[in-house]
Scaffold this motif. Structure first.
Motif: not given
Length: 229
Positions: A28-56
Motif C-alpha cells: 500500500l505505501e507509496g503505490g508500491r506493488k506488494g509481494p507475491f502471495h499466491i503461486c500456482r504452477p500450471v501446464t499450458v493447454v492453449q496460448d494464442t492472441d485470443d486466449l490463454l488456457a492452463v491446467w492446474m
C-alpha cells in the motif's frame, strides 16, 4: 515460448508456467506493488492472441497466504482478516484440478471445476487485474469479488462481504472498486449472452495424461526482468 508472425511470444501446449497473484495488504505505501502471495504452477493447454488456457493438476504444490500463526485466512473474522499479519506457506492442491481461461486485457479469468470422475461442477469468474506476462508465467492482483456460474447458466455474486471489507480497510479505493464492479457487470453480460469462453465447450476438455505435475520452483517469487500485458 514460440513466436507468431507479429512477434508476440506464445507458450506451446505442455509448457509449464507460473500463475501468480500479488498481495494487496503489503503493497500500500507509496503505490508500491506488494509481494507475491499466491503461486500456482500450471501446464499450458492453449496460448494464442485470443486466449490463454492452463491446467492446474491435482496434487500441484502451490504457495498460499496464511496467518502468521498458521491458520487459514477464512478462520480470521472478517473485521480483522485484512489487517492481521500474514505469511505464505507451501501446500498441495487437493481434489480435482482446475482449468483456467484468460483473454488478454480482460479484468477477469474464467475457471472450470469438476467433481471426481470428471462430472462438471461449475464455472467461476475471478475478477482480477489484467494479467502481465513474463517469460515464466503471468502475474495479477485479485480483486476480491467473484461470480459463480452454474451448469444451468444461472449466476451469483461471491465474496461481496470481502469486497466491501477490502474497501473499508483501504485496500481498494472508490475508483478501483467502481472499476471492479463494472468489470463484474461486463462479465455478467457475457454470461447472460452465453458468449466465449462459456460457449466454447471447455467442460468437455480433458488434460493430456502424459503431462507431469509441474514442480514449484525455489525462486517462485522472483521478479521478472521484463513483462508485457
Amino acid at each position: 515460448m514460440t513466436g507468431t508472425g507479429g512477434g508476440t511470444p506464445h507458450w506451446a501446449p505442455g509448457d509449464q508456467i507460473l500463475w501468480r497473484y500479488r498481495d494487496h495488504a503489503l503493497g500500500l505505501e507509496g503505490g508500491r506493488k506488494g509481494p507475491f502471495h499466491i503461486c500456482r504452477p500450471v501446464t499450458v493447454v492453449q496460448d494464442t492472441d485470443d486466449l490463454l488456457a492452463v491446467w492446474m493438476a491435482p496434487g500441484t504444490e502451490c504457495v498460499r497466504p496464511v496467518l502468521t500463526d498458521g491458520r487459514p485466512l477464512y478462520q480470521e473474522p472478517l473485521a480483522t482478516r485484512y489487517t492481521t499479519p500474514r505469511t505464505t506457506e507451501r501446500s498441495q492442491w487437493f481434489g480435482s484440478g482446475v482449468l483456467k481461461l484468460a483473454r488478454p486485457g480482460e479484468p477477469w479469468s474464467v475457471w472450470l471445476f469438476w467433481e471426481r470422475g470428471w462430472r462438471f461442477k461449475n464455472w467461476y469468474v475471478n475478477l482480477e487485474e489484467p494479467r502481465a506476462r513474463w517469460s515464466g508465467g503471468i502475474d495479477s492482483t485479485d480483486h476480491f469479488l467473484d461470480i459463480s456460474v452454474s451448469t444451468d447458466r444461472s449466476w451469483r455474486w461471491l465474496d461481496e462481504d470481502e469486497f466491501a471489507q477490502a474497501q473499508r480497510v483501504g485496500l481498494m479505493d472508490g475508483d478501483l472498486a467502481g472499476r471492479v464492479r463494472a468489470a463484474g457487470h461486463a462479465a455478467v453480460e457475457v454470461i447472460t449472452a452465453w458468449g466465449r469462453p462459456f460457449s466454447d465447450g471447455w467442460e468437455a476438455w480433458r488434460p493430456d495424461p502424459r503431462w507431469p505435475v509441474p514442480a514449484l520452483p525455489a525462486d517462485w517469487d522472483r521478479t521478472p526482468a521484463h513483462m508485457t500485458s
